[in-house]
Design an enzyme around this catalytic site. Sequence first.
Site, PDB file in Angstrom:
ATOM      1  N   ALA A   6       5.445  36.504 -30.093  1.00  0.00           N
ATOM      2  CA  ALA A   6       5.363  37.207 -31.383  1.00  0.00           C
ATOM      3  C   ALA A   6       5.597  36.151 -32.471  1.00  0.00           C
ATOM      4  O   ALA A   6       5.546  34.954 -32.184  1.00  0.00           O
ATOM      5  CB  ALA A   6       6.401  38.330 -31.427  1.00  0.00           C
ATOM      6  N   MET A  45       8.060  34.649 -33.937  1.00  0.00           N
ATOM      7  CA  MET A  45       9.033  33.574 -33.737  1.00  0.00           C
ATOM      8  C   MET A  45       8.600  32.634 -32.612  1.00  0.00           C
ATOM      9  O   MET A  45       8.592  31.412 -32.773  1.00  0.00           O
ATOM     10  CB  MET A  45      10.420  34.162 -33.420  1.00  0.00           C
ATOM     11  CG  MET A  45      11.094  34.823 -34.579  1.00  0.00           C
ATOM     12  SD  MET A  45      11.510  33.677 -35.900  1.00  0.00           S
ATOM     13  CE  MET A  45      12.846  32.757 -35.173  1.00  0.00           C
ATOM     14  N   VAL A  51      11.788  36.810 -26.815  1.00  0.00           N
ATOM     15  CA  VAL A  51      11.387  38.224 -26.817  1.00  0.00           C
ATOM     16  C   VAL A  51      12.441  39.047 -27.541  1.00  0.00           C
ATOM     17  O   VAL A  51      13.492  38.540 -27.937  1.00  0.00           O
ATOM     18  CB  VAL A  51      11.169  38.775 -25.384  1.00  0.00           C
ATOM     19  CG1 VAL A  51      10.096  37.964 -24.661  1.00  0.00           C
ATOM     20  CG2 VAL A  51      12.458  38.793 -24.579  1.00  0.00           C
ATOM     21  N   ALA A 110      15.478  41.094 -28.448  1.00  0.00           N
ATOM     22  CA  ALA A 110      16.809  40.991 -27.848  1.00  0.00           C
ATOM     23  C   ALA A 110      17.189  42.294 -27.145  1.00  0.00           C
ATOM     24  O   ALA A 110      16.736  43.370 -27.522  1.00  0.00           O
ATOM     25  CB  ALA A 110      17.832  40.645 -28.924  1.00  0.00           C
ATOM     26  N   ASN A 136      17.981  36.955 -30.823  1.00  0.00           N
ATOM     27  CA  ASN A 136      19.265  37.299 -31.437  1.00  0.00           C
ATOM     28  C   ASN A 136      20.117  38.107 -30.469  1.00  0.00           C
ATOM     29  O   ASN A 136      20.406  39.276 -30.701  1.00  0.00           O
ATOM     30  CB  ASN A 136      19.041  38.113 -32.715  1.00  0.00           C
ATOM     31  CG  ASN A 136      19.001  37.223 -33.938  1.00  0.00           C
ATOM     32  OD1 ASN A 136      19.585  36.130 -33.953  1.00  0.00           O
ATOM     33  ND2 ASN A 136      18.331  37.682 -34.970  1.00  0.00           N
ATOM     34  N   SER A 196      17.925  30.151 -36.670  1.00  0.00           N
ATOM     35  CA  SER A 196      17.853  30.793 -37.986  1.00  0.00           C
ATOM     36  C   SER A 196      16.784  30.150 -38.840  1.00  0.00           C
ATOM     37  O   SER A 196      16.487  28.969 -38.716  1.00  0.00           O
ATOM     38  CB  SER A 196      19.182  30.711 -38.716  1.00  0.00           C
ATOM     39  OG  SER A 196      19.048  31.298 -40.004  1.00  0.00           O
ATOM     40  N   GLY A 197      16.227  30.961 -39.716  1.00  0.00           N
ATOM     41  CA  GLY A 197      15.228  30.437 -40.650  1.00  0.00           C
ATOM     42  C   GLY A 197      13.963  31.282 -40.659  1.00  0.00           C
ATOM     43  O   GLY A 197      13.008  30.957 -41.360  1.00  0.00           O
ATOM     44  N   GLY A 198      13.963  32.365 -39.871  1.00  0.00           N
ATOM     45  CA  GLY A 198      12.805  33.254 -39.865  1.00  0.00           C
ATOM     46  C   GLY A 198      11.577  32.550 -39.304  1.00  0.00           C
ATOM     47  O   GLY A 198      11.687  31.490 -38.682  1.00  0.00           O
ATOM     48  N   LYS A 258      25.760  32.041 -34.438  1.00  0.00           N
ATOM     49  CA  LYS A 258      24.594  32.619 -35.126  1.00  0.00           C
ATOM     50  C   LYS A 258      24.946  33.997 -35.685  1.00  0.00           C
ATOM     51  O   LYS A 258      24.551  34.352 -36.801  1.00  0.00           O
ATOM     52  CB  LYS A 258      23.399  32.737 -34.163  1.00  0.00           C
ATOM     53  CG  LYS A 258      22.203  33.526 -34.705  1.00  0.00           C
ATOM     54  CD  LYS A 258      21.589  32.838 -35.893  1.00  0.00           C
ATOM     55  CE  LYS A 258      20.320  33.408 -36.493  1.00  0.00           C
ATOM     56  NZ  LYS A 258      19.825  34.705 -36.302  1.00  0.00           N
ATOM     57  N   HIS A 275      26.986  33.472 -38.729  1.00  0.00           N
ATOM     58  CA  HIS A 275      26.041  33.006 -39.767  1.00  0.00           C
ATOM     59  C   HIS A 275      25.395  34.207 -40.445  1.00  0.00           C
ATOM     60  O   HIS A 275      25.335  34.293 -41.668  1.00  0.00           O
ATOM     61  CB  HIS A 275      24.973  32.098 -39.136  1.00  0.00           C
ATOM     62  CG  HIS A 275      23.755  31.900 -40.000  1.00  0.00           C
ATOM     63  ND1 HIS A 275      22.781  32.871 -40.153  1.00  0.00           N
ATOM     64  CD2 HIS A 275      23.371  30.858 -40.776  1.00  0.00           C
ATOM     65  CE1 HIS A 275      21.850  32.429 -40.989  1.00  0.00           C
ATOM     66  NE2 HIS A 275      22.179  31.209 -41.375  1.00  0.00           N
ATOM     67  N   ASN A 276      24.913  35.139 -39.649  1.00  0.00           N
ATOM     68  CA  ASN A 276      24.262  36.313 -40.224  1.00  0.00           C
ATOM     69  C   ASN A 276      25.243  37.179 -41.004  1.00  0.00           C
ATOM     70  O   ASN A 276      24.885  37.741 -42.031  1.00  0.00           O
ATOM     71  CB  ASN A 276      23.586  37.141 -39.124  1.00  0.00           C
ATOM     72  CG  ASN A 276      22.311  36.494 -38.627  1.00  0.00           C
ATOM     73  OD1 ASN A 276      22.161  35.278 -38.685  1.00  0.00           O
ATOM     74  ND2 ASN A 276      21.391  37.287 -38.130  1.00  0.00           N
ATOM     75  N   GLU A 311      25.682  35.601 -44.213  1.00  0.00           N
ATOM     76  CA  GLU A 311      24.455  35.866 -44.983  1.00  0.00           C
ATOM     77  C   GLU A 311      24.528  37.254 -45.653  1.00  0.00           C
ATOM     78  O   GLU A 311      24.176  37.403 -46.823  1.00  0.00           O
ATOM     79  CB  GLU A 311      23.276  35.778 -44.002  1.00  0.00           C
ATOM     80  CG  GLU A 311      21.926  36.211 -44.508  1.00  0.00           C
ATOM     81  CD  GLU A 311      20.905  36.227 -43.341  1.00  0.00           C
ATOM     82  OE1 GLU A 311      20.852  35.266 -42.550  1.00  0.00           O
ATOM     83  OE2 GLU A 311      20.184  37.229 -43.218  1.00  0.00           O
TER      84      GLU A 311
END
Length: 477
Positions: free
Chosen positions: A11, A13, A74, A76, A102, A128-130, A183, A186-187, A190
């Site tokens: 997909a 990512m 894939v 999560a 994730n 991270s970073g889309g 991570k 981090h979110n 954010e």
Amino acid sequence: THAQIGVTGLAVMGRNLARNFARNGYTVAVHNRTASKTRELVEEFGGEGEFVPAETAKEFVEALERPRRLVIMVKAGEPTDAVIEEFAPLLEPGDMIIDGGNAHFADTRRRERELREQGIHFVGTGISGGEEGALHGPSIMPGGSVESYDSLGPMLEKISAKADDGAPCVTHVGPDGAGHFVKMVHNGIEYADMQLIGEAYQLLRDVAGYSPAEIADIFRTWNRGRLDSYLIEITAEVLSHVDAETGEPFVDVVVDQAEQKGTGRWTVQIALDLGVPVSAIAEAVFARSVSGHAGLREASRHLAGPSPRTLGKEEAAAFADKVEQALYASKIVSYTQGFHQIAAGSEEYDWDIDLGKVASIWRGGCIIRAAFLDRITQAYEAQPDLPSLLADQGFADEIAAAQDDWRSVIATAVTQGVPTPAFAATLAYYDSLRAPRLPAALTQGQRDYFGAHTYHRTDRDGTFHTLWGGDRTETSA
Ligand code: NBP
């Protein structure tokens, strides 16, 4: 059998990550449950590098050089387990499965344990970073064994974002779930950053009376100073955008109900389990949840509030400067809380995470990238056992300089009835830490009164209980 790395799950990512590896000179085996996506990738982007398309799991595994490096991108949760179940039987000891989704770090810990029995390295990796980051360079947070990082590290360093000083935004975070834990936080950070920015915007709009376009300019100015960051930059872009259909500011035509995918909620749930006060992240998650309760909000619109007072032009400009101070002070406290959570997780799970290093790999590629992170790295480098970011003299001095404005902005928000839950929570946290005495002593008294929960005394050792229902003498418990 010559691909150095394989990506399954193509997909947005996975596809971009595979292209990133290929563009960096690696031969990449590609695979997807629905094989048409694999063919599309090679048709569209085959010219960017060397891809080895595989229709079946067996073909995919056979295309990889040994020890195999297999990246799963894939959805999560259950899909990740399904893919692991499909591939693990085809792998050999020493092979590596890298989960870039994730995942919840507890799932990563379980998967790592199970696969370790088979001699397979499971590398739970925060990315991270889309989709843009996946293609041009994300911030990468791999967990797992040291051995797996020895093999993967150089490749990840190549495809990762680079900070301004050229350093790759990737490091071996720690064993098993450490990468996905970091991570997750981090979110969470954010979420808090976005909420604080949102509150600043609301104050500039409702108290200072600025238009979205004017606020965009203010954010652009801020972005040239200490608040320089990706989120401030895109905030200015979003605020200056005008809806093509109505000619209205874009921000005014979007339904004001924020959605969430769950990593912010996880951060708060885990913080509660660890007993770490991450009030800014919690308020950010709750603020999204409040916004989503449309019926409740509709039914509450008549509730009394203060009469609004909009500032004059000069007052407004002075107020905007104060909001910048408030935003910066709140941001320091919010990061203080987030790093406390990482330290607590590291302690709980024996991860030995280098906090300064974590800040440094967030300088590029990820959503919270910011000039400010350099300061955090420096603080931990100067004092690796820093108990809290607020214990760093530099941050303490900056808050000292900002605090009058910080308090005044929150006081204005309260008197004008503008909700600023994250601003207020960070200030309350700061004042709680500063306070020589907290009402927790009274809480202990209440607990001892109704539940004989006992208390400690300030003047001598021991555990005590007062006979509240009797003659109120103190007993040693
Ligand atoms: P999605 O999360 O939308 O997942 C789609 C992929 O999962 C497709 O390749 C799909 O195959 C595959 N898949 C599913 Br769904 N169930 C499967 C199963 N049972 N067996 C095998 N494959 C299955 O993709 P994404 O948005 O690219 O995100 C991938 C991962 O990266 C997620 O974990 C996400 O949380 C994480 N992530 C995303 C972002 C972002 O900005 N989007 C950023 C950072 C991390 P199919 O084509 O056959 O349906």
